[in-house]
Design an enzyme around this catalytic site. Structure first.
Site, PDB file in Angstrom:
ATOM      1  N   LEU A 227     -25.052 -12.184  -5.438  1.00  0.00           N
ATOM      2  CA  LEU A 227     -24.767 -10.827  -4.951  1.00  0.00           C
ATOM      3  C   LEU A 227     -25.187  -9.760  -5.944  1.00  0.00           C
ATOM      4  O   LEU A 227     -25.577  -8.661  -5.563  1.00  0.00           O
ATOM      5  CB  LEU A 227     -23.271 -10.669  -4.666  1.00  0.00           C
ATOM      6  N   HIS A 267     -17.920  -3.772  -8.978  1.00  0.00           N
ATOM      7  CA  HIS A 267     -17.662  -4.961  -9.796  1.00  0.00           C
ATOM      8  C   HIS A 267     -18.655  -5.043 -10.962  1.00  0.00           C
ATOM      9  O   HIS A 267     -18.255  -5.236 -12.124  1.00  0.00           O
ATOM     10  CB  HIS A 267     -17.754  -6.193  -8.893  1.00  0.00           C
ATOM     11  N   GLU A 268     -19.945  -4.890 -10.665  1.00  0.00           N
ATOM     12  CA  GLU A 268     -20.963  -5.036 -11.708  1.00  0.00           C
ATOM     13  C   GLU A 268     -20.899  -3.904 -12.732  1.00  0.00           C
ATOM     14  O   GLU A 268     -21.139  -4.130 -13.924  1.00  0.00           O
ATOM     15  CB  GLU A 268     -22.352  -5.130 -11.081  1.00  0.00           C
ATOM     16  N   HIS A 277     -14.520 -10.972 -15.983  1.00  0.00           N
ATOM     17  CA  HIS A 277     -13.839 -11.436 -14.781  1.00  0.00           C
ATOM     18  C   HIS A 277     -12.364 -11.620 -15.087  1.00  0.00           C
ATOM     19  O   HIS A 277     -11.988 -12.024 -16.188  1.00  0.00           O
ATOM     20  CB  HIS A 277     -14.446 -12.752 -14.289  1.00  0.00           C
ATOM     21  N   VAL A 292      -7.505  -8.372 -21.456  1.00  0.00           N
ATOM     22  CA  VAL A 292      -6.744  -7.251 -20.899  1.00  0.00           C
ATOM     23  C   VAL A 292      -5.280  -7.683 -20.794  1.00  0.00           C
ATOM     24  O   VAL A 292      -4.983  -8.714 -20.177  1.00  0.00           O
ATOM     25  CB  VAL A 292      -7.285  -6.838 -19.512  1.00  0.00           C
ATOM     26  N   ASP A 331     -15.164  -7.625  -0.202  1.00  0.00           N
ATOM     27  CA  ASP A 331     -15.094  -6.188  -0.499  1.00  0.00           C
ATOM     28  C   ASP A 331     -13.778  -5.565  -0.057  1.00  0.00           C
ATOM     29  O   ASP A 331     -13.202  -4.735  -0.751  1.00  0.00           O
ATOM     30  CB  ASP A 331     -16.256  -5.459   0.181  1.00  0.00           C
TER      31      ASP A 331
END
Length: 719
Positions: A227, A267-268, A277, A292, A331
């Site tokens: 994608l 996302h990218e 990720h 995180v 999405d």
């Protein structure tokens, strides 16, 4: 303030004499241009994991599951580039320190984007509309104003954060020439993989623009179920940027379900700004980390749209944060960044990607409020006034000088019965609205090249209007206009990117022109005074109109409203004691009472916000001087005098962090300007720059009949 004439009374330096003429030149009234609006009602209160990212083109079918190739690129660079290893180590150390110090850049980061469309078949040469739709998605996802954020499960709602990052297509290319921010390259290759071939003209793609100043996004046909992919910061400049499959890009055109909401690029870009990720890329184990702190430990990627709670790694009772943009859901299932993810992205922009941030300040998701003075770019201001012939005139600051000259104006024709109301929904775009002598609504626009429908012509939008128009914009190619009808009810007309709609009857019996604010996608808040002189509020929530609700008060001025963030509203009025009063909505409820901010004010307030939790308010005092009061996030400053003898309400706009441009009319009828540059007022604390002209109308808040004393002009418009 100087009172002498400037030698430019009623003229512009382009040789135009401010002549009269039929309103509007070149326009033909619509069929309903002389029709009264319908009668209204009295206002009342309302009430299992994927295969690794492919490195070869492979097949070109539409993927059914999300596959991102960022880790393929990351591992390749780790094994082949010692420079990349060192850069990644430096960035992680800098990020840790940045987050520990609780540092944050001010305002809103603005990133200029170039989209490289690399196509083999005509269908892959995606439309401008598809590109624009992707920019619109980014500008909501990276401001937490996306309309689907409401699907976040209740235990996670407190994690939703606003990255304060906005994106726009570049308007200037690397050589300084005007550009659309889009390149189009035909290729003989049928598909691309993660080997960066799409990023080089030597391998069938296209070379990037300077990656320290532009976010390069390549869009084309990818193979192997891929994608998209990004390069983490620290990699080679010649391959820096983001790649997306054309059928996973934007929300229309070739975009195909389940990747047709533009979230692949969101996302990218998260990776591009140093996010991993969410499961930490450790396969399907529980030992990886996304670095995180506020994301739950997660065993692996999620696909489709899981049902809450989705448990892994003993992370009950709430389980995985599968609604996060950095998971692998469809999405429609990814809708948020967390507070600590935002901190990592901010650290990236303030360390290794500093050249990418083209300025901070109010941006597209919270556009500059419409009015006679507006800004659509850093160090850019456009002002509009009426001359003594009631025609519209325009002057602008281009970052280096006033044009067409310091005291000159561009003649724009018309015989206008209201001050210009101007909005901007994108770079180099202006939409101006006025009332004509028939009380109809008229429109003209600047498209980046020419004025439409002509330099001096106007588009007739009909109606018989009892108030000057008020305008808001909440997205690309979107305009919402509000007026009062002859029954004093509220009416709404809107441009949806294709056609004008309305007037839509919204009811009420209104005693002031409407005030309108847009703080997010498909969100509008409108304020008016009712027959009891209280403020009433009506809002569009994306599905339906709500209200009117009464916010109380006995007001001696129309309301002024501003939003400094999503779901935040600040409302100002003058009370019957001529003091300034303030009321606010914090996302949950309105403040119980009106806050008294003092003063003896002889004009309605003008308000602007240039950063989160920052407000600047301007009024005229009994000595006709300009006064300023500000909220710095902690307390109100009290009024400071900025001098001058002003004959009309001040107008103010902001084009960047800690920047203010204020305009007033002097006793000679000329336009005057002063500015705050972050350190001091220019040209001095009580001085003004003379901009020439003899102005008949620069006023924004014209009261309705029986509400406040009116000028002759106001009576002509409103009686």
């Amino acid at each position: 303030m100087p009172r002498k004439a400037n030698g430019r009374a009623g003229k512009s330096d382009r040789g135009h004499q401010m002549p009269g003429g039929a309103m509007p030149t070149g326009a033909t009234p619509s069929a309903n241009g002389t029709r009264g609006m319908p009668a209204g009602n009295n206002m009342a209160p309302a009430q299992t994991g994927p295969a690794a990212g492919m490195t070869g083109p492979g097949s070109v079918e539409q993927p059914s599951q999300r596959r991102c190739g960022v880790m393929d690129v990351h591992r390749r660079l780790l094994s082949t580039s010692p420079e990349y290893v060192a850069a990644r180590s430096y960035l992680e150390n800098a990020t840790t320190q940045y987050v520990a110090d609780h540092r944050r850049f001010s305002g809103v980061a603005r990133i200029q984007v170039v989209v490289h469309v690399v196509w083999n078949t005509a269908a892959q040469n995606i439309s401008q509309a598809q590109i624009d739709s992707q920019l619109d998605v980014l500008n909501h996802d990276f401001r937490a104003t996306n309309s689907d954020v409401g699907i976040v499960p209740a235990p996670f709602t407190g994690l939703v954060a606003d990255p304060r990052i906005e994106f726009r297509l570049a308007t200037t290319d690397p050589s300084g020439n005007p550009t659309t921010g889009v390149t189009r390259t035909q290729t003989t290759r049928t598909s691309f993989g993660t080997d960066d071939a799409i990023k080089s003209s030597a391998t069938g793609g296209v070379d990037p623009w300077p990656t320290d100043r532009y976010l390069n996004v390549w869009v084309g046909q990818l193979g192997g179920g891929l994608l998209g992919y990004a390069q983490f910061p620290g990699g080679p400049a010649e391959t820096d940027g983001v790649v997306s499959l054309h059928s996973g890009f934007g929300t229309n055109g070739t975009a195909a379900a389940p990747f047709d909401l533009g979230r692949t690029t969101t996302h990218e870009i998260g990776h591009y700004l140093n996010l991993f990720h969410i499961w930490g890329d450790d396969g399907s184990g529980c030992s990886g980390s996304d670095e995180v702190a506020d994301t739950p430990n997660q065993g692996g990627p999620n696909f489709g749209v899981p049902t809450f709670p989705k448990l892994s790694c003993s992370n009950g009772p709430n389980g995985d944060l599968f609604v996060n943009y950095m998971d692998y859901t469809d999405d429609r299932g990814m809708v948020m960044f967390t507070t600590d993810q935002v901190a990592r992205m901010e650290a990236c922009l303030d360390t290794v990607r500093t050249g990418l941030n083209q300025g901070s300040g109010p941006g597209t998701a919270l556009p500059t409020p419409a009015g006679p003075a507006v800004s659509w770019d850093s160090d850019r201001v456009d002002t509009f006034v009426l001359g003594t012939d009631r025609a519209m005139y325009h002057k602008w600051w281009d970052g280096g000088a006033w044009a067409p000259s310091v005291s000159g104006y561009e003649y724009m024709g018309g015989v206008c019965m209201s001050a210009p109301e101007v909005a901007s929904w994108g770079p180099n775009r202006l939409d101006a609205f006025v009332l004509g002598t028939d009380r109809g609504l008229y429109h003209k626009w600047w498209d980046g090249t020419d004025w439409g429908p002509s330099d001096t012509g106007y588009e007739a939008l009909g109606g018989v209007c009892m108030s000057p128009p008020r305008v808001a914009t909440w997205g690309t190619d979107r305009l919402d206009v509000f007026v009062l009808g002859t029954d004093r009810a509220l009416y709404h007309k809107w441009w949806d990117g294709t056609a004008w709609n309305g007037f839509d009857y919204l009811g009420g019996v209104c005693m002031s022109p409407p005030e309108v604010v847009a703080w997010g996608t498909d969100r509008l808040d409108v304020f008016v005074l009712g027959t009891d002189n209280a403020v009433y509020h009506k809002w569009w929530d994306g599905s339906a109109w709500q209200g009117f609700e009464s916010l109380g008060g006995v007001c001696a001025s129309p309301p002024t409203a501003v939003a400094w963030g999503p779901n935040r509203l600040d409302l100002f009025v003058i009370g019957t004691d001529s003091a300034l009063y303030h009321k606010w909505y914090d996302g949950t409820a309105w403040s119980a009472d009106w806050e008294n901010l003092g003063g003896v004010c002889t004009s309605a307030p003008t308000v602007v916000s240039w950063a989160e939790n920052r407000l600047d308010v301007f009024v005229l005092g009994t000595d006709s001087a300009l006064y300023h009061q500000w909220w710095d996030g902690t307390s109100w400053s009290g009024f400071e005098s900025l001098g001058g003898i002003c004959t009309d309400e001040p107008r103010v706009t902001s084009w960047g962090s800690d920047r203010l441009d204020v305009f007033v009319v002097g006793t000679d009828g000329g336009l005057y300007h002063k500015w705050w540059d972050g350190t001091a007022w220019g040209p001095s604390i009580t001085g003004y720059e003379a901009l020439g002209g003899v102005i008949s109308d620069f006023r924004l808040d014209q009261p309705a009949p029986d509400q406040m004393p009116m000028t002759t002009t106001e009576q002509a418009v409103l009686n």
